[in-house]
Motif scaffolding. Structure first.
Motif, PDB file in Angstrom:
ATOM      1  N   PHE A  27       0.824  -1.199   0.000  1.00  0.00           N
ATOM      2  CA  PHE A  27       0.000   0.000   0.000  1.00  0.00           C
ATOM      3  C   PHE A  27       0.867   1.260   0.000  1.00  0.00           C
ATOM      4  N   SER A  28       2.006   1.192   0.653  1.00  0.00           N
ATOM      5  CA  SER A  28       2.908   2.345   0.706  1.00  0.00           C
ATOM      6  C   SER A  28       3.461   2.694  -0.668  1.00  0.00           C
ATOM      7  N   ASP A  29       3.501   1.708  -1.574  1.00  0.00           N
ATOM      8  CA  ASP A  29       3.984   1.987  -2.926  1.00  0.00           C
ATOM      9  C   ASP A  29       3.007   2.842  -3.720  1.00  0.00           C
ATOM     10  N   GLN A  30       1.729   2.814  -3.313  1.00  0.00           N
ATOM     11  CA  GLN A  30       0.659   3.591  -3.948  1.00  0.00           C
ATOM     12  C   GLN A  30       0.627   3.348  -5.457  1.00  0.00           C
ATOM     13  N   HIS A  31       0.671   4.406  -6.260  1.00  0.00           N
ATOM     14  CA  HIS A  31       0.486   4.251  -7.704  1.00  0.00           C
ATOM     15  C   HIS A  31       1.648   3.523  -8.376  1.00  0.00           C
ATOM     16  N   SER A  32       2.776   3.439  -7.742  1.00  0.00           N
ATOM     17  CA  SER A  32       3.917   2.725  -8.322  1.00  0.00           C
ATOM     18  C   SER A  32       3.918   1.250  -7.952  1.00  0.00           C
ATOM     19  N   GLY A  33       2.947   0.810  -7.152  1.00  0.00           N
ATOM     20  CA  GLY A  33       2.871  -0.593  -6.768  1.00  0.00           C
ATOM     21  C   GLY A  33       2.455  -1.476  -7.939  1.00  0.00           C
ATOM     22  N   GLU A  34       2.899  -2.715  -7.910  1.00  0.00           N
ATOM     23  CA  GLU A  34       2.641  -3.618  -9.032  1.00  0.00           C
ATOM     24  C   GLU A  34       1.159  -3.907  -9.200  1.00  0.00           C
ATOM     25  N   HIS A  35       0.416  -4.026  -8.105  1.00  0.00           N
ATOM     26  CA  HIS A  35      -1.000  -4.342  -8.221  1.00  0.00           C
ATOM     27  C   HIS A  35      -1.794  -3.154  -8.765  1.00  0.00           C
ATOM     28  N   HIS A  36      -1.441  -1.954  -8.328  1.00  0.00           N
ATOM     29  CA  HIS A  36      -2.122  -0.768  -8.849  1.00  0.00           C
ATOM     30  C   HIS A  36      -1.797  -0.582 -10.328  1.00  0.00           C
ATOM     31  N   ARG A  37      -0.558  -0.811 -10.711  1.00  0.00           N
ATOM     32  CA  ARG A  37      -0.181  -0.678 -12.114  1.00  0.00           C
ATOM     33  C   ARG A  37      -0.873  -1.731 -12.973  1.00  0.00           C
ATOM     34  N   ALA A  38      -1.071  -2.932 -12.416  1.00  0.00           N
ATOM     35  CA  ALA A  38      -1.771  -3.978 -13.166  1.00  0.00           C
ATOM     36  C   ALA A  38      -3.199  -3.552 -13.489  1.00  0.00           C
ATOM     37  N   LEU A  39      -3.884  -2.941 -12.525  1.00  0.00           N
ATOM     38  CA  LEU A  39      -5.247  -2.479 -12.781  1.00  0.00           C
ATOM     39  C   LEU A  39      -5.266  -1.277 -13.718  1.00  0.00           C
ATOM     40  N   ALA A  40      -4.262  -0.422 -13.634  1.00  0.00           N
ATOM     41  CA  ALA A  40      -4.190   0.725 -14.540  1.00  0.00           C
ATOM     42  C   ALA A  40      -3.989   0.249 -15.978  1.00  0.00           C
ATOM     43  N   TYR A  41      -3.106  -0.731 -16.180  1.00  0.00           N
ATOM     44  CA  TYR A  41      -2.904  -1.292 -17.513  1.00  0.00           C
ATOM     45  C   TYR A  41      -4.174  -1.984 -18.004  1.00  0.00           C
ATOM     46  N   THR A  42      -4.878  -2.637 -17.084  1.00  0.00           N
ATOM     47  CA  THR A  42      -6.125  -3.310 -17.454  1.00  0.00           C
ATOM     48  C   THR A  42      -7.158  -2.315 -17.954  1.00  0.00           C
ATOM     49  N   GLN A  43      -7.303  -1.204 -17.253  1.00  0.00           N
ATOM     50  CA  GLN A  43      -8.275  -0.190 -17.670  1.00  0.00           C
ATOM     51  C   GLN A  43      -7.941   0.364 -19.048  1.00  0.00           C
ATOM     52  N   LEU A  44      -6.677   0.689 -19.270  1.00  0.00           N
ATOM     53  CA  LEU A  44      -6.264   1.218 -20.567  1.00  0.00           C
ATOM     54  C   LEU A  44      -6.426   0.173 -21.665  1.00  0.00           C
ATOM     55  N   GLY A  45      -6.044  -1.061 -21.361  1.00  0.00           N
ATOM     56  CA  GLY A  45      -6.127  -2.116 -22.368  1.00  0.00           C
ATOM     57  C   GLY A  45      -7.557  -2.437 -22.766  1.00  0.00           C
ATOM     58  N   ILE A  46      -8.466  -2.502 -21.795  1.00  0.00           N
ATOM     59  CA  ILE A  46      -9.861  -2.799 -22.096  1.00  0.00           C
ATOM     60  C   ILE A  46     -10.468  -1.691 -22.950  1.00  0.00           C
ATOM     61  N   GLN A  47     -10.084  -0.452 -22.698  1.00  0.00           N
ATOM     62  CA  GLN A  47     -10.579   0.652 -23.523  1.00  0.00           C
ATOM     63  C   GLN A  47     -10.105   0.510 -24.965  1.00  0.00           C
ATOM     64  N   CYS A  48      -8.842   0.119 -25.147  1.00  0.00           N
ATOM     65  CA  CYS A  48      -8.321  -0.088 -26.508  1.00  0.00           C
ATOM     66  C   CYS A  48      -9.030  -1.249 -27.197  1.00  0.00           C
ATOM     67  N   VAL A  49      -9.264  -2.332 -26.464  1.00  0.00           N
ATOM     68  CA  VAL A  49      -9.975  -3.479 -27.032  1.00  0.00           C
ATOM     69  C   VAL A  49     -11.387  -3.091 -27.445  1.00  0.00           C
ATOM     70  N   LEU A  50     -12.042  -2.268 -26.631  1.00  0.00           N
ATOM     71  CA  LEU A  50     -13.401  -1.815 -26.955  1.00  0.00           C
ATOM     72  C   LEU A  50     -13.414  -0.999 -28.242  1.00  0.00           C
ATOM     73  N   VAL A  51     -12.436  -0.123 -28.397  1.00  0.00           N
ATOM     74  CA  VAL A  51     -12.362   0.699 -29.614  1.00  0.00           C
ATOM     75  C   VAL A  51     -12.149  -0.182 -30.843  1.00  0.00           C
ATOM     76  N   VAL A  52     -11.226  -1.145 -30.759  1.00  0.00           N
ATOM     77  CA  VAL A  52     -10.965  -2.040 -31.888  1.00  0.00           C
ATOM     78  C   VAL A  52     -12.207  -2.865 -32.216  1.00  0.00           C
ATOM     79  N   VAL A  57     -16.888  -4.098 -35.796  1.00  0.00           N
ATOM     80  CA  VAL A  57     -18.343  -4.161 -35.988  1.00  0.00           C
ATOM     81  C   VAL A  57     -18.784  -3.135 -37.019  1.00  0.00           C
ATOM     82  N   GLY A  58     -18.184  -1.951 -36.991  1.00  0.00           N
ATOM     83  CA  GLY A  58     -18.526  -0.919 -37.967  1.00  0.00           C
ATOM     84  C   GLY A  58     -18.226  -1.355 -39.389  1.00  0.00           C
TER      85      GLY A  58
END
Length: 230
Positions: A27-52, A57-58
């Motif tokens: 928890f002390s690592d905050q945004h630089s922690g591996e678990h927080h970064r994993a969720l941040a990458y997940t959010q960005l990746g899912i958004q890219c997958v949605l766009v593709v 479909v278009g």
């Protein structure tokens, strides 16, 4: 500073998945922690997958409304969807489960402050299981690309062998389609605490080995390409 007299902190010590000291350190690592970064990458990746996915479909809708033959295009779109969306979507689902439910992950860190997160919860609870199931079903939709040719060959003396080859070919394609999930399940004992580790490893071993054999030696299937319409 967390008051050590808070009662729910005892719940952390009683869980095999969480360690008070390591959870606090993560928890002390905050945004630089591996678990927080994993969720941040997940959010960005899912958004890219949605766009593709919306772009694919278009393209299909444009071809449909133009009254053009879309059979071959549909097959190409399914193949592109697998390469550009399904594989990465499996990876992002694994990252999400890892970031939240791994040993001393965000769930354990949230337990430091919120008792509601201190309840012992299986990483593959009902909601996550449905998520993985739907993602896997989407990935194996590439089975639609394969069908046996109509009409029986005159020199076909072993129809049973053809069916065996078809089953093996489809299972190989299935194993490749869910390979990220199979690898994650096989590596999960390093990240999570499970009661039935042997059963999970045995279940994931067959598609994992078959999937990697197909990836490494799949070129040999080109020899049999005349048997199928791809």
């Amino acid at each position: 500073v967390v008051d050590t007299r808070i009662e729910h902190l005892q719940d952390i010590h009683s869980q095999k998945q969480c360690s008070f000291e390591k959870s606090w350190s993560k928890f002390s690592d905050q945004h630089s922690g591996e678990h927080h970064r994993a969720l941040a990458y997940t959010q960005l990746g899912i958004q890219c997958v949605l766009v593709v996915s919306l772009l694919l479909v278009g393209v299909l809708l444009c071809r449909l409304y133009s009254n053009s033959a879309s059979g071959n295009l549909l097959r190409r779109m399914i193949a592109l969807k697998f390469c550009l969306c399904d594989v990465f979507q499996q990876i992002f689902v694994v990252l999400y489960i890892y970031g939240w439910y791994a040993r001393n992950g965000l769930r354990c860190q949230m337990c430091l402050f919120h008792p509601a997160h201190c309840e012992s919860q299986d990483p593959l609870h009902w909601s996550n299981f449905l998520l993985c199931l739907v993602t896997a079903l989407s990935s194996v939709s590439n089975q639609l690309l394969i069908k046996t040719k109509t009409g029986k060959r005159e020199d076909d003396d072993d129809p049973c062998g053809d069916w065996i080859f078809l089953i093996l070919f489809r299972f190989a394609l299935f194993s490749v389609s869910v390979l990220p999930f199979s690898m994650a399940v096989y590596a999960s004992p390093f990240w999570f605490h499970f009661e039935h580790v042997v059963v999970m490893l045995f279940t994931a071993a067959v598609p994992l080995v078959f999937g990697w054999l197909t990836v490494c030696c799949g070129w040999t299937l080109v020899v049999f390409k005349d048997e199928w319409e791809l």
